[in-house]
Design an enzyme around this catalytic site. Structure first.
Site, PDB file in Angstrom:
ATOM      1  N   GLU A  74      39.130  15.680  11.874  1.00 34.34           N
ATOM      2  CA  GLU A  74      40.369  16.107  11.237  1.00 34.34           C
ATOM      3  C   GLU A  74      41.398  16.315  12.340  1.00 34.34           C
ATOM      4  O   GLU A  74      41.396  17.346  13.018  1.00 34.34           O
ATOM      5  CB  GLU A  74      40.145  17.397  10.438  1.00 34.34           C
ATOM      6  CG  GLU A  74      39.112  17.278   9.344  1.00 34.34           C
ATOM      7  CD  GLU A  74      39.477  16.270   8.272  1.00 34.34           C
ATOM      8  OE1 GLU A  74      40.672  15.898   8.179  1.00 34.34           O
ATOM      9  OE2 GLU A  74      38.590  15.844   7.528  1.00 34.34           O
ATOM     10  N   CYS A  76      48.655  21.249  11.165  1.00 34.89           N
ATOM     11  CA  CYS A  76      48.384  19.822  11.368  1.00 34.89           C
ATOM     12  C   CYS A  76      49.109  18.942  10.366  1.00 34.89           C
ATOM     13  O   CYS A  76      49.386  17.773  10.652  1.00 34.89           O
ATOM     14  CB  CYS A  76      46.883  19.544  11.337  1.00 34.89           C
ATOM     15  SG  CYS A  76      46.099  19.996   9.775  1.00 34.89           S
TER      16      CYS A  76
END
Length: 476
Positions: free
Chosen positions: A210, A244
């Site tokens: 991720e 993110c």
């Protein structure tokens, strides 16, 4: 804590109990739920201590609430997800039958980041535990208070061979990524993700990465500028941009630059009337990270970019806050828009991870699609507008980890949507059933019938074999 001893303990336990009953999995999740209910305030205080300035309300909403919702969703669906999956058997293999058996992988390693240290540690652990795995968690060394609290709580609620937390610096993280896990999940930067994948490849350990990337925010001609600016400001400035999936840059129709700048400034000042000493505005995690952001701005200005600060003068911290927060107030970096950016600037080459938002003008939506496709695939893409034809063209002709239309961030909170990247922004997903399957081995099982006629295909071959094959060609 002896890293290799703990791994061996979990490895042996996973091999001794390959079939983990649903009742055991459910009981582990309920223990995790109890841990959060009893100790959520302690975790919030630890996160606040690590950032210096980060509202416990942010931690409650973006860390704890998301994890609690994920636990509730997982417990509700665990029985269905774990069930043997019957599959249809083709005519040529009947009267045999077949199914897919969903089994635990074994030991799952999780390397978590610092920006949402509770959510991004426990969210993948939930689906890994639900799938029947043992879990080893390595939280970030940049959030030592949260990591220590997490280790204390997990040790209180779980045996070491079920779920444990490994604390340590980057050296420990390097050793951790080199263990022979049955699956390894890493959340962090693309550069570090490459090193983690290389370390895991030594043992052929499958990975879920991720990562991040430059998530674009596309404004169409049809959008309401005031409404859009508020939503972008909210998504960008949650955790001071240290997210993110935060909007990393804005693409807007040429000629709307001033309108957007004015709307964005008004939105920022509505959300954050002050910056310095504002308990709702998160500090940058460290002096090193703050220095990097300031250097990016200086480099952009030296190459001709124009920086527009959203607060002309930051309000001073209240005396009590300055005493309790210390130097953390100095790490509250005011939001800024940057116009005139080019591909030579660091701002457009790296994920920003801070409250800085480049703005790029475009002539035609075709230019936007081409520019996105010429860059590494982003973790998130945001589109604003009312033109469904244009929206569908952008969705169909670009690839990103996820998309949110007419808002930001919210796709990650949807219980039934997978969350993950693609290409440079990562691979694999771990939310909802997609996450459960990511940590599950799907074993194919075929059961032959006593009435099967497959012996007709055995050698020695001859006329009987040819007749059978001719029949199969005509009917199968």
């Amino acid at each position: 804590m002896d890293l290799h001893r703990i791994f061996d303990l979990q490895y042996q336990a996973s091999r001794a109990q390959v079939d983990v009953p649903i009742l055991v999995r459910r009981e582990r999740l309920l223990r995790l739920q109890k841990m959060l209910v009893e100790s959520g305030a302690e975790l919030s205080a630890a996160v606040q201590a690590d950032f210096g300035v980060r509202s416990e309300r942010w931690t409650e909403m973006l860390d704890l609430m998301l994890v609690r919702n994920m636990l509730k969703h997982t417990l509700k669906h665990l029985g269905v997800w774990s069930r043997r999956q019957r599959v249809r058997t083709p005519l040529m293999l009947q009267p045999g039958k077949a199914w897919v058996e969903r089994q635990p992988l074994g030991v799952v390693g999780i390397i978590a980041p610092w920006n949402y240290p509770v959510q991004l540690s426990l969210a993948p652990a939930i689906t890994a535990l639900a799938a029947g795995n043992r879990v080893m968690l390595k939280p970030s060394e940049l959030t030592p208070h949260t990591s220590a609290k997490m280790a204390e709580l997990v040790a209180r609620f779980f045996a070491p061979d079920e779920f444990c937390v490994i604390q340590g610096d980057t050296g420990v993280a390097t050793q951790f990524s080199g263990l022979q896990f049955d699956h390894l999940l890493f959340t962090g930067s693309t550069a570090v993700g490459r090193r983690v994948a290389q370390a895991a490849a030594v043992h052929l350990t499958p990975t879920t990465l991720e990562l991040g990337g430059k998530s674009p925010c596309i404004l169409s001609q049809s959008c309401d500028m005031q409404e859009v600016a508020l939503k972008i400001a909210y998504g960008k400035l949650v955790n001071a941009g240290q997210t993110c999936i935060a909007p990393d840059y804005v693409l807007l129709p040429r000629g709307q630059e001033q309108a957007f700048a004015e709307a964005f400034r008004a939105a920022v000042q509505k959300l954050y009337p002050s910056i310095s000493g504002n308990p709702d505005y998160t500090a940058i995690i460290s002096k090193r990270h703050l220095a990097r952001l300031k250097q990016m701005l200086r480099q952009a200005q030296s190459l001709g970019a124009q920086v527009h600060w959203m607060h002309e003068a930051a309000a001073p911290a209240a005396e009590g806050d300055a005493t309790s927060w210390g130097e953390a107030v100095e790490r509250q970096l005011a939001p800024a828009l940057v116009f005139g950016t080019t591909g030579q600037m660091q701002l457009m080459q790296e994920e920003i991870f801070g409250p800085i938002l480049p703005v790029i003008s475009y002539e035609h939506i075709e230019d936007v699609i081409n520019a996105i496709n010429a860059s590494p695939r982003p973790l998130a893409l945001y589109w604003f507008g009312n033109n469904e034809t244009e929206r569908d063209a952008v969705l169909a002709r670009t690839v990103s980890g996820g998309v949110c239309v007419n808002d930001t961030l919210l796709h990650v909170a949807h219980d039934n949507l997978p969350f993950g990247g693609v290409g440079d922004s990562g691979w694999g997903a771990y939310h909802s059933e997609q996450g459960f399957l990511r940590f599950t081995h799907q074993k194919a099982v075929f059961v032959q019938s006593r009435w099967a006629a497959t012996s007709l295909l055995y050698p020695p071959f001859g006329e009987k074999f040819d007749r059978v094959m001719d029949f199969m060609r005509r009917w199968f």
